[in-house]
Design a protein around this motif. Sequence first.
Motif, short mmCIF file in Angstrom:
data_model
loop_
_atom_site.label_atom_id
_atom_site.label_comp_id
_atom_site.label_asym_id
_atom_site.label_seq_id
_atom_site.Cartn_x
_atom_site.Cartn_y
_atom_site.Cartn_z
N ALA A 410 0.83 -1.21 0.00
CA ALA A 410 0.00 0.00 0.00
C ALA A 410 0.86 1.26 0.00
CB ALA A 410 -0.92 -0.01 1.22
N GLU A 411 1.99 1.23 0.75
CA GLU A 411 2.87 2.40 0.78
C GLU A 411 3.49 2.64 -0.60
OE1 GLU A 411 5.64 1.61 3.84
OE2 GLU A 411 4.26 2.18 5.48
N LYS A 412 3.88 1.55 -1.30
CA LYS A 412 4.44 1.73 -2.64
C LYS A 412 3.42 2.35 -3.58
CE LYS A 412 7.76 -2.10 -2.41
NZ LYS A 412 8.11 -3.44 -2.95
N ALA A 413 2.15 1.86 -3.49
CA ALA A 413 1.09 2.41 -4.37
C ALA A 413 0.86 3.89 -4.07
CB ALA A 413 -0.20 1.62 -4.18
N GLN A 414 0.92 4.26 -2.78
CA GLN A 414 0.74 5.68 -2.41
C GLN A 414 1.86 6.55 -2.98
OE1 GLN A 414 0.37 5.91 1.78
NE2 GLN A 414 -1.77 5.19 1.82
N MET A 415 3.11 6.03 -2.92
CA MET A 415 4.22 6.82 -3.45
C MET A 415 4.06 7.03 -4.96
SD MET A 415 6.29 7.60 -0.96
CE MET A 415 7.91 7.87 -1.71
N GLU A 416 3.67 5.98 -5.68
CA GLU A 416 3.47 6.13 -7.12
C GLU A 416 2.36 7.12 -7.43
OE1 GLU A 416 2.70 2.23 -8.50
OE2 GLU A 416 4.78 1.53 -8.30
N ALA A 417 1.24 7.07 -6.64
CA ALA A 417 0.12 8.00 -6.88
C ALA A 417 0.55 9.44 -6.62
CB ALA A 417 -1.05 7.63 -5.98
N GLU A 418 1.40 9.66 -5.58
CA GLU A 418 1.85 11.02 -5.29
C GLU A 418 2.73 11.55 -6.43
OE1 GLU A 418 3.78 10.77 -1.58
OE2 GLU A 418 1.90 10.74 -0.40
N ALA A 419 3.60 10.67 -6.99
CA ALA A 419 4.45 11.13 -8.09
C ALA A 419 3.60 11.49 -9.31
CB ALA A 419 5.45 10.02 -8.46
N GLU A 420 2.59 10.67 -9.61
CA GLU A 420 1.72 10.97 -10.75
C GLU A 420 0.94 12.27 -10.52
OE1 GLU A 420 0.89 6.36 -12.19
OE2 GLU A 420 -0.67 7.56 -11.22
N ASP A 421 0.52 12.50 -9.26
CA ASP A 421 -0.20 13.75 -8.95
C ASP A 421 0.67 14.98 -9.19
OD1 ASP A 421 -2.45 12.38 -8.33
OD2 ASP A 421 -1.98 12.23 -6.19
N GLU A 422 1.95 14.90 -8.81
CA GLU A 422 2.85 16.04 -9.03
C GLU A 422 3.03 16.33 -10.53
OE1 GLU A 422 5.55 15.49 -4.98
OE2 GLU A 422 6.40 15.09 -6.96
N LYS A 423 3.17 15.25 -11.32
CA LYS A 423 3.31 15.45 -12.77
C LYS A 423 2.07 16.12 -13.34
CE LYS A 423 6.37 11.50 -13.60
NZ LYS A 423 6.50 10.18 -14.25
N LEU A 424 0.89 15.66 -12.90
CA LEU A 424 -0.36 16.25 -13.39
C LEU A 424 -0.47 17.73 -13.01
CD1 LEU A 424 -2.86 13.37 -12.62
CD2 LEU A 424 -2.27 14.23 -14.88
N LYS A 425 0.00 18.05 -11.82
CA LYS A 425 -0.03 19.46 -11.38
C LYS A 425 0.77 20.34 -12.35
CE LYS A 425 -0.63 19.71 -6.41
NZ LYS A 425 0.05 19.99 -5.14
N GLN A 426 2.01 19.90 -12.65
CA GLN A 426 2.84 20.71 -13.53
C GLN A 426 2.22 20.85 -14.92
OE1 GLN A 426 6.68 18.86 -13.50
NE2 GLN A 426 7.15 19.48 -11.38
N GLU A 427 1.67 19.74 -15.44
CA GLU A 427 1.04 19.81 -16.76
C GLU A 427 -0.14 20.77 -16.76
OE1 GLU A 427 0.08 15.87 -17.79
OE2 GLU A 427 2.13 15.25 -18.22
N TYR A 428 -0.97 20.72 -15.69
CA TYR A 428 -2.14 21.60 -15.60
C TYR A 428 -1.72 23.08 -15.57
CZ TYR A 428 -5.23 17.67 -14.58
OH TYR A 428 -5.96 16.54 -14.65
N VAL A 429 -0.64 23.38 -14.83
CA VAL A 429 -0.19 24.78 -14.72
C VAL A 429 0.29 25.29 -16.08
CG1 VAL A 429 1.58 26.27 -13.71
CG2 VAL A 429 0.36 24.61 -12.28
#
Length: 610
Positions: A410-429
């Motif tokens: 579960a911790e590994k899945a959370q880390m991957e989701a956080e990395a994807e969220d950061e990428k999406l943030k930059q793309e949205y900006v």
Amino acid sequence: FSVVLAVKDPTAVERANLLNMAKLSIKGLIESALSFGRTLDSDYPPLQQFFVVMEHCLKHGLKVRKSFLSYNKTIWGPLELVEKLYPEAEEIAASVRDLPGLKTPLGRARAWLRLALMQKKMADYLRCLIIQRDLLSEFYEYHALMMEEEGAVIVGLLVGLNVIDANLCVKGEDLDSQVGVIDFSVYLKSDDDIGGKERNVQIAAILDQKNYVEELNRQLNSTVSSLHARVDSLEKSNTKLIEELAIAKNNIIKLQEENHQLRSENTLILMKTQHHLEAAKVDVEAELQTYKHSRQGLDEMYTEARRQLREEAQLRQDMENELVVQVSMKHEIELAMKLLEKDIHEKQDTLIGLRQQLDEVKAINVEMYQKLQVSEDAMKEKNEIISRLEDKTNQINATMKQLEQRLQQAEKAQMEAEAEDEKLKQEYVNKSESLQNEFFQKEKQLLQLETDLKIEKEWRQTLEDDLQKEKETVSHLRTETQEIVTLKKEFLKLQEKNKQLKSICEDQEAALQELASKLSESKLKIEDIKEANKALQGQVWLKDKEATHCKLCEKEFSLSKRKHHCRNCGEIFCNACSDNELPLPSSPKPVRVCDSCHAILIQRCSSNVP
């Protein structure tokens, strides 16, 4: 023949005799009533004999029912059933119960028969009873008259009593204490009866005429009631139609007034449109002259505008594709979060199961400690329980390892989701900034086009349509920017949920650590109990004759100085020397402890048994 029937079946003879008596009594009552020519009173002898015969018919084959004080055998029970089977009999049953002078069930049954005769519905009531034979079997034997064909014959004979009009006073009569004896002298033939056949024929004809008239009256009453119901329904429908007509007239008047108003407004609108058309013709002539001068410049502007529109359409398609990709990424993130929540719920369920197993382990430990004090035979059962506990602890350790593996995943899945969220943030900006720049450039182009395309109305309309399409694209882009803002908010909410899930995971890890510590403590206690059992198994109790003096004070044992045996070292002490006491949670009183090894002391009860 009757002698042969009596030998074979005496109940059949009784039924045949009662049927014959019923026939004679009903026939005599009808003939005497028609010759009497008036309504019958309760003192009329043939009527009294008829009621006596009916009581005997109803009493035949009655079951003896046990009451609170004695055995009871009355006909009121089956007659009371008619109230449930035939709704019109409720009035008779209620009036019979309300009569003040009746005290016994037999008196109520006699009153019921008299009221049924006055209503001319005795045959209908008894027919309902005979049909329901499964209910009658509770009150009658299988060979009773009411359960056989003779009962149906008597019910058919009772239909002829509808000819008689009876006026009986039930309220003042003493129906409880009457003696029901059949007078057979009434039914014996005489010389006068032989010569009265013609009179019987006339009476039969009169009876047929009376029955025909009564049936006609019943049919007429039913038709009158149906006609009254139809008249009531027609009156109600007429009143409704009158009300609807009045409402319709009012609506027609209102519609006519509205029609006049609309016609007047229509004439005014026609006048105004004519004035506008004349002014528009003058404007069109002036604009045609200007159109010839400015057509070449407008063609060039139109080609440029179409080229720009094509470029913007391509940009819009690219943006829509990117939005589809982002939406799919968002759905994947939501699915990952739901899977994490399911894993956490499963972990909580396993924690609850572990707590229950811990409670079971505690209960088993207490039972083990109590059973150690009973005898050596109980030690074998406790060893089996200890083996079961070891199996359970192994299972718990295995489940703990599985839970740790799930937490790491579960911790590994959370880390991957956080990395994807950061990428999406930059793309949205980046995309939002590019969209804003494009939006400002398009607004400038629109202002230029509006200033150039005010020369001609026809070209203006075409270009305005194109501009409206461009505005729609701009509005779509604005909505897309708003969706991006909402996606940012949802992303923040997801981050908060991640934090909450992390805190829940930390709490569960702490709970697991506590459970592990408790399990280790329980293992240590079990090992101590095993060591104590091993120490006990190797030692031998001294006999009462050999243990005469205390080990510490070396004084003889007596009634005041009782013997106490140490279960660990095997030494024997007296009361005075074993003063050390320790409180235990399992026992209400404190326990004596050995001075040398601090084990529990046991008092000696006899020479061989501890």
